[in-house]
Design a protein around this motif. Structure first.
Motif, PDB file in Angstrom:
ATOM      1  N   THR B  17       0.847  -1.203   0.000  1.00 52.39           N
ATOM      2  CA  THR B  17       0.000   0.000   0.000  1.00 52.39           C
ATOM      3  C   THR B  17       0.880   1.249   0.000  1.00 52.39           C
ATOM      4  O   THR B  17       2.068   1.187   0.328  1.00 52.39           O
ATOM      5  CB  THR B  17      -0.934   0.031   1.215  1.00 52.39           C
ATOM      6  N   PRO B  18       0.293   2.402  -0.354  1.00 46.72           N
ATOM      7  CA  PRO B  18       1.108   3.626  -0.441  1.00 46.72           C
ATOM      8  C   PRO B  18       1.591   4.115   0.922  1.00 46.72           C
ATOM      9  O   PRO B  18       0.958   3.890   1.958  1.00 46.72           O
ATOM     10  CB  PRO B  18       0.147   4.642  -1.068  1.00 46.72           C
ATOM     11  N   VAL B  19       2.709   4.818   0.870  1.00 47.32           N
ATOM     12  CA  VAL B  19       3.284   5.431   2.058  1.00 47.32           C
ATOM     13  C   VAL B  19       3.232   6.954   1.921  1.00 47.32           C
ATOM     14  O   VAL B  19       3.542   7.496   0.861  1.00 47.32           O
ATOM     15  CB  VAL B  19       4.758   5.008   2.234  1.00 47.32           C
ATOM     16  N   LEU B  20       2.819   7.615   2.997  1.00 44.75           N
ATOM     17  CA  LEU B  20       2.848   9.082   3.047  1.00 44.75           C
ATOM     18  C   LEU B  20       3.409   9.487   4.400  1.00 44.75           C
ATOM     19  O   LEU B  20       2.815   9.204   5.440  1.00 44.75           O
ATOM     20  CB  LEU B  20       1.458   9.685   2.867  1.00 44.75           C
ATOM     21  N   LEU B  21       4.544  10.154   4.388  1.00 46.17           N
ATOM     22  CA  LEU B  21       5.134  10.698   5.613  1.00 46.17           C
ATOM     23  C   LEU B  21       5.161  12.217   5.453  1.00 46.17           C
ATOM     24  O   LEU B  21       5.756  12.735   4.509  1.00 46.17           O
ATOM     25  CB  LEU B  21       6.554  10.149   5.819  1.00 46.17           C
ATOM     26  N   ARG B  22       4.544  12.896   6.404  1.00 48.84           N
ATOM     27  CA  ARG B  22       4.317  14.328   6.250  1.00 48.84           C
ATOM     28  C   ARG B  22       5.368  15.180   6.954  1.00 48.84           C
ATOM     29  O   ARG B  22       5.798  14.850   8.061  1.00 48.84           O
ATOM     30  CB  ARG B  22       2.920  14.685   6.761  1.00 48.84           C
ATOM     31  N   CYS B  23       5.714  16.271   6.283  1.00 46.32           N
ATOM     32  CA  CYS B  23       6.731  17.183   6.821  1.00 46.32           C
ATOM     33  C   CYS B  23       6.379  18.607   6.422  1.00 46.32           C
ATOM     34  O   CYS B  23       6.107  18.882   5.252  1.00 46.32           O
ATOM     35  CB  CYS B  23       8.107  16.811   6.279  1.00 46.32           C
ATOM     36  N   ASN B  24       6.396  19.497   7.399  1.00 46.47           N
ATOM     37  CA  ASN B  24       6.253  20.926   7.130  1.00 46.47           C
ATOM     38  C   ASN B  24       7.502  21.649   7.623  1.00 46.47           C
ATOM     39  O   ASN B  24       8.094  21.253   8.616  1.00 46.47           O
ATOM     40  CB  ASN B  24       5.004  21.499   7.822  1.00 46.47           C
ATOM     41  N   TYR B  25       7.868  22.691   6.932  1.00 46.42           N
ATOM     42  CA  TYR B  25       9.090  23.397   7.278  1.00 46.42           C
ATOM     43  C   TYR B  25       8.817  24.875   7.440  1.00 46.42           C
ATOM     44  O   TYR B  25       7.807  25.403   6.978  1.00 46.42           O
ATOM     45  CB  TYR B  25      10.152  23.178   6.192  1.00 46.42           C
ATOM     46  N   SER B  26       9.752  25.524   8.095  1.00 47.53           N
ATOM     47  CA  SER B  26       9.738  26.973   8.199  1.00 47.53           C
ATOM     48  C   SER B  26      11.145  27.444   7.925  1.00 47.53           C
ATOM     49  O   SER B  26      12.095  26.944   8.532  1.00 47.53           O
ATOM     50  CB  SER B  26       9.304  27.407   9.611  1.00 47.53           C
ATOM     51  N   SER B  27      11.283  28.366   6.983  1.00 46.86           N
ATOM     52  CA  SER B  27      12.615  28.833   6.650  1.00 46.86           C
ATOM     53  C   SER B  27      12.549  30.256   6.132  1.00 46.86           C
ATOM     54  O   SER B  27      11.672  30.591   5.340  1.00 46.86           O
ATOM     55  CB  SER B  27      13.251  27.928   5.587  1.00 46.86           C
TER      56      SER B  27
END
Lengths: 117, 115
Positions: B17-27
């Motif tokens: 099955t699909p994989v989704l790993l979430r990441c948000n950044y601030s720069s």
């Protein structure tokens, strides 16, 4: 390419002794190497930045007299944990940045597991 | 200031099955963004890197990530999970960018793959 090794992979020592960990870039030259420690189930914490031929730059809260860093050549940096105590037990990981390529990519070693009894 | 947030500490998927790993950044700068993978008691391996070229970055082992500036996200995906993908994944932002950069790590997402 861009392989980094660490030696030893694991070490057990008695409290009060010193332990040296080596970090080598095997197939590239690295003017800058980094030392991290990682506690169980946590992220990496940068301890210090090591530049070849100059003094290391330590992050806030890291004791430079306890964690001695030497970067004597373009392929070798060492971390010496002096007078080790049980609270120094951790996973220590080094990384290296390529000297000839202007990049912020770091290549990581396999880590050294230190256990202080 | 630069920072990175991984939205899930643990993700569990079934093999295939699909994989989704979430990441948000601030720069404050144009960021360099990375995904690294760490297998148990091992060092970190670079999966892929974004450096302001194509917004869809393809990495090793079938992983890819899409840089979305409007959403300040850099989510990691894979169409079909394999048992060997079980590991800890770190989203990382370069501290300053360019050749002077140090890295800021997210707290990691543990990926479990069920047979």
């Amino acid at each position: 390419g861009a392989v980094v090794s660490q030696h030893p992979s694991w070490v057990i020592c008695k409290s009060g002794t010193s332990v040296k960990i080596e970090c080598r870039s095997l197939d590239f030259q690295a003017t800058t190497m980094f030392w991290y420690r990682q506690f169980p189930k946590q992220s990496l914490m940068l301890m210090a930045t090591s530049n070849e031929g100059s003094k290391a730059t330590y992050e806030q809260g890291v004791e430079k007299d306890k964690f001695l860093i030497n970067h004597a050549s373009l392929t070798l940096s060492t971390l010496t944990v002096t007078s080790a105590h049980p609270e120094d037990s951790s996973f220590y990981i080094c990384s290296a940045r390529h000297a000839l390529v202007p990049t912020d990519t770091q290549y990581f070693g396999p880590g050294t597991r230190l256990t202080v009894l | 200031a630069q920072s990175v947030t991984q939205l899930d500490s643990h993700v569990s998927v079934s093999e295939g099955t699909p994989v989704l790993l979430r990441c948000n950044y601030s720069s404050s700068y144009s960021p360099s963004l990375f995904w690294y993978v760490q297998h148990p008691n091992k060092g970190l391996q670079l999966l892929l890197k974004y450096t302001s070229a194509a917004t869809l970055v393809k990495g090793i082992n079938g992983f890819e990530a899409e840089f979305k500036k409007s959403e300040t996200s850099f989510h990691l995906t894979k169409p079909s999970a394999h048992m060997s993908d079980a590991a800890e994944y770190f989203c990382v932002v370069s501290y300053y960018g360019g050749s002077q950069g140090n890295l800021i790590f997210g707290k990691g997402t543990k990926l479990s793959v069920k047979p």
